[in-house]
Design a protein around this motif. Structure first.
Motif, PDB file in Angstrom:
ATOM      1  N   ASP A   1       4.945  -2.337  58.322  1.00 30.88           N
ATOM      2  CA  ASP A   1       4.977  -3.779  58.093  1.00 30.88           C
ATOM      3  C   ASP A   1       6.122  -4.454  58.846  1.00 30.88           C
ATOM      4  O   ASP A   1       6.089  -5.667  59.093  1.00 30.88           O
ATOM      5  CB  ASP A   1       5.062  -4.105  56.603  1.00 30.88           C
ATOM      6  N   ALA A   2       7.121  -3.657  59.261  1.00 32.37           N
ATOM      7  CA  ALA A   2       8.230  -4.232  60.015  1.00 32.37           C
ATOM      8  C   ALA A   2       7.869  -4.451  61.484  1.00 32.37           C
ATOM      9  O   ALA A   2       8.511  -5.251  62.168  1.00 32.37           O
ATOM     10  CB  ALA A   2       9.459  -3.328  59.913  1.00 32.37           C
ATOM     11  N   LEU A   3       6.847  -3.751  61.973  1.00 35.82           N
ATOM     12  CA  LEU A   3       6.498  -3.871  63.391  1.00 35.82           C
ATOM     13  C   LEU A   3       6.048  -5.284  63.738  1.00 35.82           C
ATOM     14  O   LEU A   3       6.376  -5.810  64.805  1.00 35.82           O
ATOM     15  CB  LEU A   3       5.404  -2.863  63.752  1.00 35.82           C
ATOM     16  N   VAL A   4       5.239  -5.883  62.872  1.00 37.60           N
ATOM     17  CA  VAL A   4       4.767  -7.250  63.130  1.00 37.60           C
ATOM     18  C   VAL A   4       5.319  -8.219  62.088  1.00 37.60           C
ATOM     19  O   VAL A   4       4.860  -9.351  61.981  1.00 37.60           O
ATOM     20  CB  VAL A   4       3.221  -7.308  63.148  1.00 37.60           C
ATOM     21  N   ARG A   5       6.291  -7.731  61.316  1.00 36.86           N
ATOM     22  CA  ARG A   5       6.997  -8.575  60.347  1.00 36.86           C
ATOM     23  C   ARG A   5       6.052  -9.262  59.370  1.00 36.86           C
ATOM     24  O   ARG A   5       6.129 -10.470  59.115  1.00 36.86           O
ATOM     25  CB  ARG A   5       7.859  -9.600  61.082  1.00 36.86           C
ATOM     26  N   ALA A   6       5.112  -8.443  58.847  1.00 43.55           N
ATOM     27  CA  ALA A   6       4.172  -8.941  57.844  1.00 43.55           C
ATOM     28  C   ALA A   6       3.604  -7.741  57.112  1.00 43.55           C
ATOM     29  O   ALA A   6       3.511  -6.645  57.679  1.00 43.55           O
ATOM     30  CB  ALA A   6       3.047  -9.735  58.508  1.00 43.55           C
ATOM     31  N   PRO A   7       3.227  -7.910  55.862  1.00 40.79           N
ATOM     32  CA  PRO A   7       2.664  -6.778  55.116  1.00 40.79           C
ATOM     33  C   PRO A   7       1.320  -6.352  55.687  1.00 40.79           C
ATOM     34  O   PRO A   7       0.586  -7.146  56.282  1.00 40.79           O
ATOM     35  CB  PRO A   7       2.522  -7.330  53.689  1.00 40.79           C
ATOM     36  N   VAL A   8       0.990  -5.074  55.504  1.00 47.32           N
ATOM     37  CA  VAL A   8      -0.300  -4.550  55.959  1.00 47.32           C
ATOM     38  C   VAL A   8      -1.382  -4.967  54.961  1.00 47.32           C
ATOM     39  O   VAL A   8      -1.225  -4.798  53.746  1.00 47.32           O
ATOM     40  CB  VAL A   8      -0.253  -3.020  56.083  1.00 47.32           C
ATOM     41  N   VAL A   9      -2.481  -5.512  55.470  1.00 46.98           N
ATOM     42  CA  VAL A   9      -3.577  -6.003  54.640  1.00 46.98           C
ATOM     43  C   VAL A   9      -4.829  -5.203  54.969  1.00 46.98           C
ATOM     44  O   VAL A   9      -5.225  -5.110  56.143  1.00 46.98           O
ATOM     45  CB  VAL A   9      -3.840  -7.500  54.872  1.00 46.98           C
TER      46      VAL A   9
ATOM     47  N   ALA B   1       5.619 -17.310  76.856  1.00 45.66           N
ATOM     48  CA  ALA B   1       4.231 -16.967  76.549  1.00 45.66           C
ATOM     49  C   ALA B   1       4.075 -15.795  75.589  1.00 45.66           C
ATOM     50  O   ALA B   1       3.085 -15.736  74.846  1.00 45.66           O
ATOM     51  CB  ALA B   1       3.483 -16.658  77.853  1.00 45.66           C
ATOM     52  N   LEU B   2       5.004 -14.856  75.583  1.00 44.79           N
ATOM     53  CA  LEU B   2       4.896 -13.697  74.704  1.00 44.79           C
ATOM     54  C   LEU B   2       5.623 -13.967  73.392  1.00 44.79           C
ATOM     55  O   LEU B   2       6.764 -14.417  73.397  1.00 44.79           O
ATOM     56  CB  LEU B   2       5.481 -12.454  75.376  1.00 44.79           C
ATOM     57  N   GLN B   3       4.967 -13.685  72.280  1.00 47.13           N
ATOM     58  CA  GLN B   3       5.519 -13.985  70.963  1.00 47.13           C
ATOM     59  C   GLN B   3       5.492 -12.726  70.087  1.00 47.13           C
ATOM     60  O   GLN B   3       4.621 -12.577  69.221  1.00 47.13           O
ATOM     61  CB  GLN B   3       4.715 -15.103  70.308  1.00 47.13           C
ATOM     62  N   PRO B   4       6.403 -11.806  70.299  1.00 43.48           N
ATOM     63  CA  PRO B   4       6.375 -10.546  69.548  1.00 43.48           C
ATOM     64  C   PRO B   4       6.585 -10.705  68.047  1.00 43.48           C
ATOM     65  O   PRO B   4       6.263  -9.791  67.284  1.00 43.48           O
ATOM     66  CB  PRO B   4       7.511  -9.737  70.176  1.00 43.48           C
ATOM     67  N   ASP B   5       7.119 -11.860  67.617  1.00 45.07           N
ATOM     68  CA  ASP B   5       7.307 -12.093  66.176  1.00 45.07           C
ATOM     69  C   ASP B   5       6.103 -12.774  65.541  1.00 45.07           C
ATOM     70  O   ASP B   5       6.110 -13.033  64.328  1.00 45.07           O
ATOM     71  CB  ASP B   5       8.556 -12.950  65.942  1.00 45.07           C
ATOM     72  N   ARG B   6       5.083 -13.064  66.329  1.00 39.34           N
ATOM     73  CA  ARG B   6       3.883 -13.721  65.806  1.00 39.34           C
ATOM     74  C   ARG B   6       2.628 -12.973  66.250  1.00 39.34           C
ATOM     75  O   ARG B   6       1.633 -13.576  66.634  1.00 39.34           O
ATOM     76  CB  ARG B   6       3.828 -15.181  66.266  1.00 39.34           C
ATOM     77  N   LEU B   7       2.701 -11.663  66.177  1.00 36.17           N
ATOM     78  CA  LEU B   7       1.586 -10.841  66.629  1.00 36.17           C
ATOM     79  C   LEU B   7       0.518 -10.702  65.547  1.00 36.17           C
ATOM     80  O   LEU B   7       0.802 -10.691  64.352  1.00 36.17           O
ATOM     81  CB  LEU B   7       2.071  -9.444  67.014  1.00 36.17           C
TER      82      LEU B   7
END
Length: 535
Positions: free
Chosen positions: A514-522, A485-491
């Motif tokens: 940006d590494a915390l949620v593996r996506a750039p900050v928008v 249920a927990l998806q820390p790579d898709r937060l």
């Protein structure tokens, strides 16, 4: 009467005894209290030297034994809490037109509460008519009735000392009454008029519309409201009923005629459930409700579809920010929760315990150990017709936002990777079980809880089996559902705060945001408060 353990009461009784004694000594002695056999001035009163020691001896003899208070709160021990879920079947009744009613008598105070829930709400509104359900519900109370002008209705409610309200939310509408038991009959008549034959007075509708129009201009002032709006839009999409918000273009459609038509279509007796509690007899309450609902026909056409539709929007993941010059950053991160197979889904209890463990860990780590968060919370929501929401909320100084985020994500990962220790799990289970009786703490909560069961289609046995299901949750089960249920790579993370301070804190701590949620900050655009369109 002296009660063991109530030192204040004990003290009051001693001083009261002294006061009575001194009053007696100060008063002249009536002639009928003179004892003729004690002609030397003896009287009915015993000597002070006799009475005072007697009173003190009595009071001190009744004093409770000293209570030993342990040095640490963990050493406190309490008697086992005994609580049985009330018998819902004994409290449930059905009116002649099929409306279910729950009545819970409580004669401790001369007050009666009535709540009527109806399957109407924001989910019924199409996008082009956003706000209609909520506005209709508000005017059910404010707009008068067929037989009373709004002022007459308000005056009668004030005369009775009755509190009447009506409101709508995303998945329900309803009305409530709180009134003294001596005015219950008249108060219920007002409630029935209100929900059956609302007037939607044109002047009141116009005033409410103008007030609403003026308030729209302040919608982007509150950072927490901004956070909630942007998080929901990214999770559900801008058109979902949990996200849709009224704009000026919707106001023109909120006419008395439109409200009356919506009321007729959705405020239907066959879609209602009633909860009554307080200083009332079941027989009297049911008789009065029969009169209230008598002759109220079922709605024309099919009722709004139930349950509300699930979102088809693919949730956005990543890190989004909104600039606000505020001292504390407000952060929400998470993703969609779980969709259960039914009310008896065995994972329901496991997910609730998992959520309790995570909330406790965040509180201890971020507030207790590190002292970097003012507020922390975590919940893992579930649903039947649609997934719930997994959500972590953090409030922290801007400079500590990156650290707080890093720790929160780490705790989510830890739940997946490590089994929860039995002592920690036992504490979480006990916390849920010990709080459970509070769900039925008052007569109004008992009636409302069981009425909600009817509204949602939830079996009453859900509550009778609740503590047993929670108590059987194991560390292995928690890790299993956490991994699924927990998806820390898709937060999805949204932060509202002063970005320069956030970045300074991140750099000082050596954190790549940006590494915390593996996506750039928008950076999200500012929105016009009236239209909610990006500037």
């Amino acid at each position: 009467m002296l009660r063991p353990g109530h030192l204040g009461v004990f003290r009051d009784e001693v001083w009261r005894a002294w006061g009575l004694l001194l009053e007696d000594l100060a008063e002249p002695v009536p002639s009928y209290q003179i004892d003729p056999d004690r002609a030397a001035g003896g009287c009915y009163h015993a000597p002070v030297t006799t009475v005072v020691p007697f009173l003190l001896q009595f009071a001190l003899a009744a004093a409770p034994a000293p209570v030993v208070i342990p040095d640490r709160p963990e050493a406190l021990r309490f008697e086992e809490l005994r609580f049985e879920v009330p018998d819902a079947a004994a409290l449930r009744h059905v009116l002649s037109n099929g409306v279910p009613v729950y009545v819970v008598e409580d004669h401790a105070l001369p007050l009666v509460d009535v709540a009527v829930a109806v399957r109407s709400g924001d989910w019924v509104d199409p996008l082009e008519k956003a706000g209609r359900a909520s506005f209709t519900a508000a005017l059910v109370r404010r707009g008068g009735t067929a037989s009373r002008t709004p002022d007459d209705f308000d005056e009668q409610a004030d005369f009775l000392g009755a509190e009447l309200a009506s409101v709508a939310s995303s998945t329900r509408s309803g009305a409530t009454l709180n009134v003294s038991s001596s005015s219950f009959g008249e108060g219920l008549e007002l409630l029935c008029e209100m929900i059956r034959t609302p007037r939607f007075d044109p002047a009141r509708v116009a005033t409410a519309r103008d007030n609403l129009r003026e308030s729209l201009g302040r919608r982007t002032d509150d950072p927490l409201a901004v956070l909630t709006r942007e998080w929901s839009r990214l999770l559900y999409g801008p058109g979902h009923y949990l996200v849709r918000e009224l704009t000026p273009r919707h106001l023109d459609g909120l006419t008395p005629e439109a409200l009356a038509a919506f009321h007729r279509a959705t405020w239907r007796p066959e879609s209602m459930v009633v909860a009554v509690s307080g200083d009332v007899t079941t027989t009297d309450a049911l008789a009065r409700l029969e009169t209230c609902f008598a002759g109220w026909p079922a709605g024309a056409g099919a009722p709004p579809p139930w349950p509300p539709p699930a979102s088809t929007f693919p949730p956005r993941t990543g890190f989004y920010r909104v600039e606000r010059d505020i001292p504390q950053a407000k952060i929400t991160l998470g993703h969609l929760g779980a969709q259960l197979k039914g009310w008896d889904d065995p994972d329901d209890a496991v997910l609730e315990v998992m959520s309790e463990v995570l909330a406790g860990r965040l509180l201890r780590r971020l507030r207790g150990e590190l002292g970097i968060a003012y507020r922390t919370d975590a919940s893992f929501g579930t649903g039947l017709s649609a997934p719930g929401v997994f959500e972590i909320f953090l409030e922290t100084e801007n400079a500590n936002a990156a650290r707080a985020l890093r720790e929160a994500v780490a705790e989510v990962r830890r739940l997946r990777e490590e089994p929860v220790g039995e002592p920690e799990l036992a504490f979480a289970r006990k916390s849920l079980i010990d709080r459970f009786p509070l769900l039925f703490d008052t007569a109004a909560e008992v009636a409302g809880r069981f009425a909600e069961d009817d509204y949602l289609g939830r079996p009453h046995t859900y509550w009778t089996s609740y503590r047993g299901r929670i108590g059987r949750v194991t560390p292995q089960q928690v890790q299993r559902v956490a991994q699924r249920a927990l998806q820390p790579d898709r937060l999805l993370a949204v932060l509202v705060g002063k970005w320069a301070d956030v970045m300074s804190g991140a750099q000082a701590a050596g954190i790549q945001l940006d590494a915390l949620v593996r996506a750039p900050v928008v950076q999200l655009p500012e929105r016009d408060p009236l239209t909610l369109e990006p500037h």
